[in-house]
Scaffold this active site. Structure first.
Site, PDB file in Angstrom:
ATOM      1  N   TRP A   1      46.536  33.597 -57.171  1.00 36.42           N
ATOM      2  CA  TRP A   1      47.114  34.774 -56.506  1.00 36.42           C
ATOM      3  C   TRP A   1      47.648  35.725 -57.452  1.00 36.42           C
ATOM      4  O   TRP A   1      48.965  35.858 -57.829  1.00 36.42           O
ATOM      5  CB  TRP A   1      48.220  34.245 -55.535  1.00 36.42           C
ATOM      6  CG  TRP A   1      47.662  33.660 -54.360  1.00 36.42           C
ATOM      7  CD1 TRP A   1      47.143  33.974 -53.261  1.00 36.42           C
ATOM      8  CD2 TRP A   1      47.766  32.084 -54.348  1.00 36.42           C
ATOM      9  NE1 TRP A   1      46.793  33.186 -52.625  1.00 36.42           N
ATOM     10  CE2 TRP A   1      47.115  31.965 -52.986  1.00 36.42           C
ATOM     11  CE3 TRP A   1      47.950  31.137 -55.092  1.00 36.42           C
ATOM     12  CZ2 TRP A   1      47.061  30.733 -52.859  1.00 36.42           C
ATOM     13  CZ3 TRP A   1      47.760  29.862 -54.725  1.00 36.42           C
ATOM     14  CH2 TRP A   1      47.240  29.366 -53.328  1.00 36.42           C
TER      15      TRP A   1
ATOM     16  N   HIS B   1      50.224  36.504 -49.969  1.00 36.34           N
ATOM     17  CA  HIS B   1      49.602  35.808 -48.765  1.00 36.34           C
ATOM     18  C   HIS B   1      50.646  35.620 -47.777  1.00 36.34           C
ATOM     19  O   HIS B   1      51.799  35.924 -48.057  1.00 36.34           O
ATOM     20  CB  HIS B   1      48.946  34.481 -48.993  1.00 36.34           C
ATOM     21  CG  HIS B   1      49.717  33.577 -49.742  1.00 36.34           C
ATOM     22  ND1 HIS B   1      49.421  32.179 -50.055  1.00 36.34           N
ATOM     23  CD2 HIS B   1      50.935  33.432 -50.309  1.00 36.34           C
ATOM     24  CE1 HIS B   1      50.242  31.521 -50.720  1.00 36.34           C
ATOM     25  NE2 HIS B   1      51.334  32.442 -50.808  1.00 36.34           N
TER      26      HIS B   1
ATOM     27  N   ARG C   1      47.462  42.124 -53.889  1.00 30.49           N
ATOM     28  CA  ARG C   1      46.854  41.194 -54.973  1.00 30.49           C
ATOM     29  C   ARG C   1      46.810  42.242 -56.044  1.00 30.49           C
ATOM     30  O   ARG C   1      45.884  43.128 -55.948  1.00 30.49           O
ATOM     31  CB  ARG C   1      45.738  40.359 -54.708  1.00 30.49           C
ATOM     32  CG  ARG C   1      46.178  39.227 -53.729  1.00 30.49           C
ATOM     33  CD  ARG C   1      45.439  37.946 -53.699  1.00 30.49           C
ATOM     34  NE  ARG C   1      45.862  37.191 -52.384  1.00 30.49           N
ATOM     35  CZ  ARG C   1      45.050  36.256 -51.875  1.00 30.49           C
ATOM     36  NH1 ARG C   1      43.868  35.952 -52.537  1.00 30.49           N
ATOM     37  NH2 ARG C   1      45.541  35.515 -50.938  1.00 30.49           N
TER      38      ARG C   1
ATOM     39  N   GLN D   1      46.383  39.614 -43.690  1.00 34.17           N
ATOM     40  CA  GLN D   1      45.988  38.345 -43.333  1.00 34.17           C
ATOM     41  C   GLN D   1      46.734  37.929 -41.906  1.00 34.17           C
ATOM     42  O   GLN D   1      47.632  38.469 -41.521  1.00 34.17           O
ATOM     43  CB  GLN D   1      46.560  37.225 -44.345  1.00 34.17           C
ATOM     44  CG  GLN D   1      45.625  37.301 -45.417  1.00 34.17           C
ATOM     45  CD  GLN D   1      46.105  35.970 -46.574  1.00 34.17           C
ATOM     46  OE1 GLN D   1      47.237  35.683 -46.363  1.00 34.17           O
ATOM     47  NE2 GLN D   1      45.232  35.805 -47.359  1.00 34.17           N
TER      48      GLN D   1
ATOM     49  N   VAL E   1      48.677  22.439 -49.009  1.00 33.84           N
ATOM     50  CA  VAL E   1      47.919  21.337 -48.076  1.00 33.84           C
ATOM     51  C   VAL E   1      47.246  20.063 -48.501  1.00 33.84           C
ATOM     52  O   VAL E   1      47.001  20.192 -49.903  1.00 33.84           O
ATOM     53  CB  VAL E   1      46.916  21.956 -47.099  1.00 33.84           C
ATOM     54  CG1 VAL E   1      47.617  23.252 -46.156  1.00 33.84           C
ATOM     55  CG2 VAL E   1      46.144  22.783 -48.195  1.00 33.84           C
TER      56      VAL E   1
ATOM     57  N   ALA F   1      47.556  24.343 -41.184  1.00 38.76           N
ATOM     58  CA  ALA F   1      47.930  25.655 -41.176  1.00 38.76           C
ATOM     59  C   ALA F   1      46.760  26.610 -41.714  1.00 38.76           C
ATOM     60  O   ALA F   1      45.744  25.901 -42.126  1.00 38.76           O
ATOM     61  CB  ALA F   1      48.973  25.961 -42.559  1.00 38.76           C
TER      62      ALA F   1
HETATM   63  C1  YSA Z   1      45.294  28.064 -47.161  1.00 36.32           C
HETATM   64  C2  YSA Z   1      45.787  26.914 -46.641  1.00 36.32           C
HETATM   65  C3  YSA Z   1      47.038  26.884 -45.711  1.00 36.32           C
HETATM   66  O1  YSA Z   1      47.400  25.772 -45.035  1.00 36.32           O
HETATM   67  C4  YSA Z   1      47.446  28.110 -45.093  1.00 36.32           C
HETATM   68  C5  YSA Z   1      46.916  29.556 -45.724  1.00 36.32           C
HETATM   69  C6  YSA Z   1      45.742  29.243 -46.585  1.00 36.32           C
HETATM   70  C7  YSA Z   1      45.307  30.642 -47.238  1.00 36.32           C
HETATM   71  C8  YSA Z   1      45.953  30.873 -48.523  1.00 36.32           C
HETATM   72  N1  YSA Z   1      47.518  31.354 -48.380  1.00 36.32           N
HETATM   73  C9  YSA Z   1      45.480  31.991 -49.238  1.00 36.32           C
HETATM   74  O2  YSA Z   1      45.761  33.044 -49.405  1.00 36.32           O
HETATM   75  N2  YSA Z   1      44.075  31.710 -49.358  1.00 36.32           N
HETATM   76  S1  YSA Z   1      43.189  32.854 -50.039  1.00 36.32           S
HETATM   77  O3  YSA Z   1      43.196  33.340 -51.129  1.00 36.32           O
HETATM   78  O4  YSA Z   1      41.681  32.136 -50.051  1.00 36.32           O
HETATM   79  O5  YSA Z   1      42.842  33.932 -48.847  1.00 36.32           O
HETATM   80  C10 YSA Z   1      42.644  33.707 -47.557  1.00 36.32           C
HETATM   81  C11 YSA Z   1      41.713  34.652 -47.046  1.00 36.32           C
HETATM   82  O6  YSA Z   1      42.067  35.933 -47.259  1.00 36.32           O
HETATM   83  C12 YSA Z   1      40.323  34.680 -47.709  1.00 36.32           C
HETATM   84  O7  YSA Z   1      39.575  33.853 -47.107  1.00 36.32           O
HETATM   85  C13 YSA Z   1      39.730  36.046 -47.415  1.00 36.32           C
HETATM   86  O8  YSA Z   1      39.062  36.250 -46.340  1.00 36.32           O
HETATM   87  C14 YSA Z   1      40.974  36.861 -47.554  1.00 36.32           C
HETATM   88  N3  YSA Z   1      41.252  37.588 -48.698  1.00 36.32           N
HETATM   89  C15 YSA Z   1      41.807  36.873 -50.028  1.00 36.32           C
HETATM   90  N4  YSA Z   1      41.934  37.873 -50.968  1.00 36.32           N
HETATM   91  C16 YSA Z   1      41.354  39.162 -50.441  1.00 36.32           C
HETATM   92  C17 YSA Z   1      40.974  38.749 -49.068  1.00 36.32           C
HETATM   93  N5  YSA Z   1      40.555  39.994 -48.188  1.00 36.32           N
HETATM   94  C18 YSA Z   1      40.487  40.924 -48.788  1.00 36.32           C
HETATM   95  N6  YSA Z   1      41.005  41.199 -49.909  1.00 36.32           N
HETATM   96  C19 YSA Z   1      41.171  40.207 -50.815  1.00 36.32           C
HETATM   97  N7  YSA Z   1      41.594  40.636 -52.262  1.00 36.32           N
END
Ligand code: YSA
Length: 348
Positions: free
Chosen positions: A158, A179, A205, A219, A262, A316
């Site tokens: 992140w 997030h 980000r 999100q 998780v 989650a």
């Molecule tokens: C994981 C486990 C949990 O129990 C709860 C939540 C999560 C998700 C975690 N907090 C997270 O942020 N994961 S992630 O970095 O993979 O992002 C989740 C989703 O946000 C991605 O699958 C994507 O669809 C979206 N995302 C991530 N970065 C992004 C983005 N969408 C647009 N621009 C970006 N820079």
């Protein structure tokens, strides 16, 4: 008595003059002369303070009454002149009342707002409550409480915009939330199980943008904690969500993934609408687009908010919102959402 008499004189003179005013331009001149900052009436009001008490009372009352009278006659005259002007233009024929009116341009909802509403209503129908949390967040909620201490390598997942806050006690690490997961902690700190919430909101980000990544995006976090919640409940909930959102004919795929908060963790992807699995720019050639990260809430996270992991378990997920309309409408670049190009926005 002198000033009171003078005020009555100003009023009478002004009202006589008002009846001779014959245009809106002249009326404005009248207003400046008789009600403006340098008018005799305003000067009289300013000089009241220097008068003996008795005279001040009488003159003050007269001045206020004169001001109210002049203002009310001014508005009446303005109305009369406007009506006269309108009648004159009708008589001259310069106003064509048969012309069609100008169309009123109506606004429309942003595609992100539309999809957020749709996502929320699907989860609400499944028994989830919608809550919100802050966009400027403490390091503790965004990382620490989610099992990501300061030197944990997972912080690299992140890239963060830091907005540290400093006071006399020192520097406090604050950031733009990367997030919506910090809200898991915020919600659990404030409630006891059973918990079923979703938390929509903006995330930030500090990373280069590309067709599927923006530095600001939305999100929706989901959290369910109760006795006996299992991975099967998580998969069932997400499959049902995908079915209601995309319809029966779309495919969903789960794969293992790692998130420190998780155990086990996974990601969910949907088959790419643009290429139908053949590989394209939108799906990066894989045929699938990841839409969310998910998993079973880690026992340490539960302990941190005083939930006993021997009694309670939970799942989650964190869903990337813009990816949904991209998948649904075949939009091949996320940057279109926030570049304010009306040609794009008007299509929704
Ligand atoms: C994981 C486990 C949990 O129990 C709860 C939540 C999560 C998700 C975690 N907090 C997270 O942020 N994961 S992630 O970095 O993979 O992002 C989740 C989703 O946000 C991605 O699958 C994507 O669809 C979206 N995302 C991530 N970065 C992004 C983005 N969408 C647009 N621009 C970006 N820079």
């Amino acid at each position: 008595m002198g000033l009171e008499k003078s005020i009555q004189g100003f009023q009478q003179k002004a009202l006589e003059e008002l009846e001779r005013v014959s245009s809106l331009g002249e009326l404005e001149g009248w207003r400046v002369r008789h009600l403006g900052r340098k008018s005799p009436l305003t000067r009289a009001l300013r000089s009241l303070a220097s008068l003996p008490l008795e005279e001040r009372r009488a003159a003050g009352a007269a001045a206020n009454q004169a001001k109210a009278a002049l203002e009310s006659h001014f508005h009446r005259r303005a109305q009369e002149l406007k009506e006269a002007q309108f009648r004159a233009s009708l008589e001259k024929g310069s106003l064509d009342i048969t012309l069609p009116g100008r169309p009123v341009v109506t606004g429309r909802l942003h595609p992100t707002t539309r999809i957020l509403r749709e996502i929320c209503s699907i989860f609400q129908a499944m028994g989830f409550q919608v809550v919100e949390g802050p966009e400027v967040e403490w390091d503790y909620y965004n990382f620490e409480a989610l099992n990501i201490p300061a030197d944990h390598p997972a912080r690299d997942m992140w890239a963060t915009f830091w907005v540290d806050y400093t006071d006399e006690r020192g520097r406090h690490p604050m950031l733009l939330r990367t997030h919506t997961s910090p809200n898991q902690i915020r919600v659990m700190e404030q409630t006891r199980p059973p918990v079923r919430v979703i938390v929509p909101g903006k995330c930030y980000r500090y990373e280069a943008t590309d067709a599927t990544h923006e530095s600001m995006f939305y999100q929706v976090e989901g959290l369910a904690v109760d006795k006996g919640i299992t991975l099967a409940n998580l998969k069932g909930t997400l499959y049902e969500f995908a079915r209601r959102l995309f319809g029966e004919d779309r495919q969903a795929r789960f794969r293992c993934d790692y998130f420190p908060f998780v155990e086990p963790g996974m990601e969910m992807a949907i088959d790419c609408l643009v290429c139908r699995g053949q590989g394209c720019r939108l799906c990066g050639g894989s045929g699938w687009i990841e839409i969310l990260g998910a998993g079973m809430v880690h026992p340490d996270v539960l302990r941190r908010v005083d939930y006993d992991p021997d009694i309670y378990s939970g799942f989650a997920f964190g869903l990337g919102v813009e990816r949904i309309p991209m998948l649904r409408y075949g939009i091949d670049d996320i940057r279109l959402f926030y570049s304010n190009d009306l040609r794009f926005l008007r299509q929704f």
